[in-house]
Design a protein around this motif. Sequence first.
Motif, PDB file in Angstrom:
ATOM      1  N   ARG A   1       0.823  -1.214   0.000  1.00 39.92           N
ATOM      2  CA  ARG A   1       0.000   0.000   0.000  1.00 39.92           C
ATOM      3  C   ARG A   1       0.853   1.259   0.000  1.00 39.92           C
ATOM      4  O   ARG A   1       0.446   2.282  -0.539  1.00 39.92           O
ATOM      5  CB  ARG A   1      -0.924   0.024   1.224  1.00 39.92           C
TER       6      ARG A   1
ATOM      7  N   TRP B   1       3.812   5.615  -2.701  1.00 36.91           N
ATOM      8  CA  TRP B   1       4.182   6.824  -1.976  1.00 36.91           C
ATOM      9  C   TRP B   1       5.633   6.796  -1.514  1.00 36.91           C
ATOM     10  O   TRP B   1       6.084   7.720  -0.846  1.00 36.91           O
ATOM     11  CB  TRP B   1       3.274   6.988  -0.751  1.00 36.91           C
TER      12      TRP B   1
ATOM     13  N   MET C   1      -0.410  11.575   0.628  1.00 38.54           N
ATOM     14  CA  MET C   1      -1.148  10.339   0.858  1.00 38.54           C
ATOM     15  C   MET C   1      -2.361  10.619   1.733  1.00 38.54           C
ATOM     16  O   MET C   1      -3.447  10.093   1.476  1.00 38.54           O
ATOM     17  CB  MET C   1      -0.257   9.300   1.532  1.00 38.54           C
TER      18      MET C   1
ATOM     19  N   GLN D   1      -4.921  12.250  -0.639  1.00 36.79           N
ATOM     20  CA  GLN D   1      -5.399  11.481  -1.783  1.00 36.79           C
ATOM     21  C   GLN D   1      -5.902  10.089  -1.427  1.00 36.79           C
ATOM     22  O   GLN D   1      -6.678   9.506  -2.173  1.00 36.79           O
ATOM     23  CB  GLN D   1      -4.290  11.395  -2.834  1.00 36.79           C
ATOM     24  N   ASP D   2      -5.443   9.529  -0.333  1.00 34.26           N
ATOM     25  CA  ASP D   2      -5.903   8.215   0.131  1.00 34.26           C
ATOM     26  C   ASP D   2      -6.094   8.327   1.637  1.00 34.26           C
ATOM     27  O   ASP D   2      -5.291   7.820   2.421  1.00 34.26           O
ATOM     28  CB  ASP D   2      -4.881   7.132  -0.230  1.00 34.26           C
ATOM     29  N   SER D   3      -7.140   9.032   2.015  1.00 39.31           N
ATOM     30  CA  SER D   3      -7.327   9.369   3.431  1.00 39.31           C
ATOM     31  C   SER D   3      -7.456   8.124   4.321  1.00 39.31           C
ATOM     32  O   SER D   3      -7.006   8.141   5.462  1.00 39.31           O
ATOM     33  CB  SER D   3      -8.525  10.291   3.621  1.00 39.31           C
TER      34      SER D   3
ATOM     35  N   LEU E   1      -5.907   5.204   3.939  1.00 41.90           N
ATOM     36  CA  LEU E   1      -4.548   4.722   4.180  1.00 41.90           C
ATOM     37  C   LEU E   1      -3.792   5.686   5.087  1.00 41.90           C
ATOM     38  O   LEU E   1      -3.113   5.267   6.022  1.00 41.90           O
ATOM     39  CB  LEU E   1      -3.789   4.543   2.858  1.00 41.90           C
TER      40      LEU E   1
END
Length: 127
Positions: free
Chosen positions: A12, A16, A102, A105-107, A109
């Motif tokens: 995951r 990043w 991150m 954009q991928d709250s 995670l």
Amino acid sequence: VRAEEKNFASSRLRPWSKIITLSSGDELCGDDDDNLYLLYSGEIQVQERDGSHFDCFTGSFFNLDHVLVSVGALAGLPATIGAVATKDSTVLVVSRKNFLLMQKQDSALGQKLLLTLLAQKEANRPG
């Protein structure tokens, strides 16, 4: 950290992060280093501001206090002042900039990672 958690975290986090390899004796994590590191393989010894040190286990994050202070989730000075590879090691590196991206954009995670960092920091506290 269990193997499935390490695999989940590394897969995951891969978009990043960047992967670096260290030889035994290589140093990282200076006072102004606000990168987050995940030990993927090998062995790292982390030095704290008070002169103490601890071994980082595969699947564990280190330099996390710098990240937590830099994003306002932890008050005070970061405890980590350096780290050295005691064996050849592979490390995932997440920059502060990418950590913040991150979270936007991928709250899900970002939130899970932040909670993981806070839990690991709390578990490593003496007393």
